[in-house]
Design a protein around this motif. Structure first.
Motif, mmCIF file in Angstrom:
data_model
loop_
_atom_site.group_PDB
_atom_site.id
_atom_site.type_symbol
_atom_site.label_atom_id
_atom_site.label_comp_id
_atom_site.label_asym_id
_atom_site.label_seq_id
_atom_site.Cartn_x
_atom_site.Cartn_y
_atom_site.Cartn_z
ATOM 1 N N GLN A 285 0.853 -1.185 0.000
ATOM 2 C CA GLN A 285 0.000 0.000 0.000
ATOM 3 C C GLN A 285 0.888 1.234 0.000
ATOM 4 O OE1 GLN A 285 -3.402 -0.065 -0.204
ATOM 5 N NE2 GLN A 285 -3.153 -2.286 -0.407
ATOM 6 N N ALA A 286 0.836 2.024 -1.043
ATOM 7 C CA ALA A 286 1.534 3.309 -1.134
ATOM 8 C C ALA A 286 3.028 3.188 -0.821
ATOM 9 C CB ALA A 286 0.874 4.336 -0.219
ATOM 10 N N VAL A 287 3.741 2.400 -1.617
ATOM 11 C CA VAL A 287 5.193 2.262 -1.468
ATOM 12 C C VAL A 287 5.864 3.208 -2.464
ATOM 13 C CG1 VAL A 287 7.158 0.701 -1.731
ATOM 14 C CG2 VAL A 287 5.032 -0.129 -0.700
ATOM 15 N N SER A 288 6.723 4.073 -1.970
ATOM 16 C CA SER A 288 7.430 5.000 -2.859
ATOM 17 C C SER A 288 8.907 4.641 -2.999
ATOM 18 C CB SER A 288 7.297 6.437 -2.366
ATOM 19 O OG SER A 288 7.857 6.561 -1.076
ATOM 20 N N GLY A 289 9.385 3.717 -2.185
ATOM 21 C CA GLY A 289 10.772 3.279 -2.288
ATOM 22 C C GLY A 289 11.035 2.105 -1.368
ATOM 23 N N TRP A 290 12.146 1.458 -1.596
ATOM 24 C CA TRP A 290 12.525 0.325 -0.762
ATOM 25 C C TRP A 290 14.037 0.152 -0.807
ATOM 26 C CZ3 TRP A 290 15.145 -3.739 -2.968
ATOM 27 C CH2 TRP A 290 15.088 -3.834 -4.364
ATOM 28 N N GLY A 291 14.551 -0.533 0.181
ATOM 29 C CA GLY A 291 15.963 -0.890 0.220
ATOM 30 C C GLY A 291 16.108 -2.206 0.944
ATOM 31 N N ALA A 292 17.120 -2.987 0.590
ATOM 32 C CA ALA A 292 17.340 -4.276 1.238
ATOM 33 C C ALA A 292 18.764 -4.732 1.004
ATOM 34 C CB ALA A 292 16.375 -5.325 0.700
ATOM 35 N N THR A 293 19.295 -5.427 1.973
ATOM 36 C CA THR A 293 20.558 -6.129 1.796
ATOM 37 C C THR A 293 20.224 -7.605 1.717
ATOM 38 O OG1 THR A 293 21.797 -4.447 2.982
ATOM 39 C CG2 THR A 293 22.832 -6.602 2.768
ATOM 40 N N GLY B 51 29.290 -11.980 -0.117
ATOM 41 C CA GLY B 51 28.136 -12.610 0.507
ATOM 42 C C GLY B 51 26.981 -11.668 0.766
ATOM 43 N N GLN B 52 27.098 -10.424 0.289
ATOM 44 C CA GLN B 52 26.027 -9.455 0.478
ATOM 45 C C GLN B 52 25.911 -8.559 -0.742
ATOM 46 O OE1 GLN B 52 26.579 -7.041 3.935
ATOM 47 N NE2 GLN B 52 26.819 -8.774 5.308
ATOM 48 N N VAL B 53 24.682 -8.177 -1.052
ATOM 49 C CA VAL B 53 24.438 -7.186 -2.089
ATOM 50 C C VAL B 53 23.315 -6.280 -1.596
ATOM 51 C CG1 VAL B 53 22.890 -8.716 -3.401
ATOM 52 C CG2 VAL B 53 23.950 -6.768 -4.531
ATOM 53 N N SER B 54 23.559 -4.982 -1.641
ATOM 54 C CA SER B 54 22.561 -4.008 -1.205
ATOM 55 C C SER B 54 21.834 -3.456 -2.418
ATOM 56 C CB SER B 54 23.223 -2.874 -0.427
ATOM 57 O OG SER B 54 23.806 -3.384 0.755
ATOM 58 N N LEU B 55 20.516 -3.385 -2.314
ATOM 59 C CA LEU B 55 19.660 -2.932 -3.402
ATOM 60 C C LEU B 55 18.770 -1.802 -2.903
ATOM 61 C CD1 LEU B 55 18.384 -6.488 -4.420
ATOM 62 C CD2 LEU B 55 20.326 -5.273 -5.405
ATOM 63 N N ALA B 56 18.441 -0.880 -3.777
ATOM 64 C CA ALA B 56 17.495 0.186 -3.435
ATOM 65 C C ALA B 56 16.806 0.656 -4.704
ATOM 66 C CB ALA B 56 18.216 1.347 -2.762
ATOM 67 N N ASN B 57 15.570 1.101 -4.548
ATOM 68 C CA ASN B 57 14.811 1.615 -5.671
ATOM 69 C C ASN B 57 13.801 2.610 -5.119
ATOM 70 O OD1 ASN B 57 13.954 1.942 -8.287
ATOM 71 N ND2 ASN B 57 13.293 -0.163 -8.580
ATOM 72 N N ALA B 58 13.591 3.708 -5.823
ATOM 73 C CA ALA B 58 12.665 4.725 -5.325
ATOM 74 C C ALA B 58 12.060 5.517 -6.471
ATOM 75 C CB ALA B 58 13.397 5.670 -4.375
ATOM 76 N N LEU B 59 10.869 6.004 -6.211
ATOM 77 C CA LEU B 59 10.176 6.913 -7.121
ATOM 78 C C LEU B 59 10.436 8.348 -6.658
ATOM 79 C CD1 LEU B 59 6.791 5.006 -7.254
ATOM 80 C CD2 LEU B 59 8.365 5.306 -9.179
ATOM 81 N N ASP C 253 18.190 -5.813 6.980
ATOM 82 C CA ASP C 253 18.215 -4.361 6.789
ATOM 83 C C ASP C 253 17.255 -3.934 5.673
ATOM 84 O OD1 ASP C 253 20.103 -4.082 8.782
ATOM 85 O OD2 ASP C 253 21.788 -4.152 7.407
ATOM 86 N N GLY C 254 16.116 -4.602 5.568
ATOM 87 C CA GLY C 254 15.126 -4.236 4.566
ATOM 88 C C GLY C 254 14.234 -3.118 5.074
ATOM 89 N N VAL C 255 13.882 -2.190 4.193
ATOM 90 C CA VAL C 255 12.986 -1.084 4.555
ATOM 91 C C VAL C 255 12.055 -0.775 3.391
ATOM 92 C CG1 VAL C 255 14.519 0.022 6.230
ATOM 93 C CG2 VAL C 255 14.663 0.669 3.844
ATOM 94 N N LEU C 256 10.860 -0.328 3.736
ATOM 95 C CA LEU C 256 9.895 0.188 2.770
ATOM 96 C C LEU C 256 9.598 1.629 3.144
ATOM 97 C CD1 LEU C 256 7.353 -2.778 2.678
ATOM 98 C CD2 LEU C 256 9.100 -2.239 0.974
ATOM 99 N N LEU D 12 7.770 7.631 5.829
ATOM 100 C CA LEU D 12 7.785 6.748 6.990
ATOM 101 C C LEU D 12 8.535 5.484 6.609
ATOM 102 C CD1 LEU D 12 4.119 7.126 8.283
ATOM 103 C CD2 LEU D 12 6.192 8.185 9.202
ATOM 104 N N VAL D 13 9.333 4.973 7.527
ATOM 105 C CA VAL D 13 10.176 3.811 7.273
ATOM 106 C C VAL D 13 9.567 2.597 7.963
ATOM 107 C CG1 VAL D 13 12.461 2.832 7.619
ATOM 108 C CG2 VAL D 13 12.222 5.255 7.120
ATOM 109 N N ASN D 14 9.431 1.505 7.211
ATOM 110 C CA ASN D 14 8.889 0.256 7.739
ATOM 111 C C ASN D 14 9.928 -0.842 7.555
ATOM 112 O OD1 ASN D 14 6.051 1.265 8.122
ATOM 113 N ND2 ASN D 14 6.331 1.651 5.945
ATOM 114 N N PRO D 15 10.539 -1.348 8.641
ATOM 115 C CA PRO D 15 11.562 -2.388 8.501
ATOM 116 C C PRO D 15 10.956 -3.734 8.099
ATOM 117 C CG PRO D 15 11.199 -1.875 10.807
ATOM 118 C CD PRO D 15 10.342 -0.940 10.020
ATOM 119 N N VAL D 16 11.704 -4.513 7.303
ATOM 120 C CA VAL D 16 11.266 -5.839 6.863
ATOM 121 C C VAL D 16 12.462 -6.787 6.825
ATOM 122 C CG1 VAL D 16 9.298 -5.055 5.494
ATOM 123 C CG2 VAL D 16 11.536 -5.206 4.438
ATOM 124 N N SER D 17 12.166 -8.093 6.855
ATOM 125 C CA SER D 17 13.198 -9.110 6.694
ATOM 126 C C SER D 17 12.547 -10.346 6.091
ATOM 127 C CB SER D 17 13.861 -9.448 8.038
ATOM 128 O OG SER D 17 12.905 -9.987 8.924
#
Length: 143
Positions: free
Chosen positions: A25-33, A71-79, A111-114, A120-125
């Motif tokens: 619902q209403a995601v404008s960006g995200w990031g995750a390792t 062993g890690q890759v960080s990704l991010a995408n945003a509008l 370290d996932g976030v929406l 507003l930041v919403n942590p995810v894993s």
């Protein structure tokens, strides 16, 4: 935010792991390792697939990939602006190459976030267990 394997995980073939989002619902960006065992896999590339969830909102999202730690890759995408996307979809595809034969493996999001339009930041894993199947099968006749 979740993880799934695109197709079967076959021994000796590149593994395509999809970073997904459901009921957004209403995601404008995200990031995750995305983490994986560097003894079993090497990072090949990460892409935002055509028609990914953020692209469905219109505009052109900015997709970033950073792979400095083994062993890690960080990704991010945003509008940009006040745009946001809702629904289900694939956020990214991460391609990993096996470093030889392996048994079961795990890939995880930490370290996932929406982000929403109000910033507003919403942590995810998420955690994905991978059980490879042989690329070829051989049957031998029993006497």
């Amino acid at each position: 935010m979740g993880l799934k394997v695109d197709g079967p995980a076959k021994v000796g073939q590149d593994l395509v792991v999809e970073v997904t989002l459901a009921d957004a619902q209403a995601v404008s960006g995200w990031g995750a390792t995305v983490g994986f065992d560097p003894l079993q896999y090497e990072f090949v590339e990460a892409i935002a697939p055509e028609g990914d969830l953020l692209s469905s909102a219109g505009g052109t999202p900015l997709f970033l990939v950073h792979s400095e730690t083994e062993g890690q890759v960080s990704l991010a995408n945003a509008l940009s602006g006040a745009s946001s996307a809702s629904g289900d979809g694939v956020l990214a595809r991460v391609i990993l190459r096996p470093k030889g034969e392996f048994e079961d493996a795990q890939v995880e999001i930490f370290d996932g976030v929406l982000f929403d339009p109000s910033r507003l930041v919403n942590p995810v894993s998420a955690l994905l267990d991978i059980q490879p199947v042989p690329a070829e099968f051989a049957l031998a006749q029993n006497y």
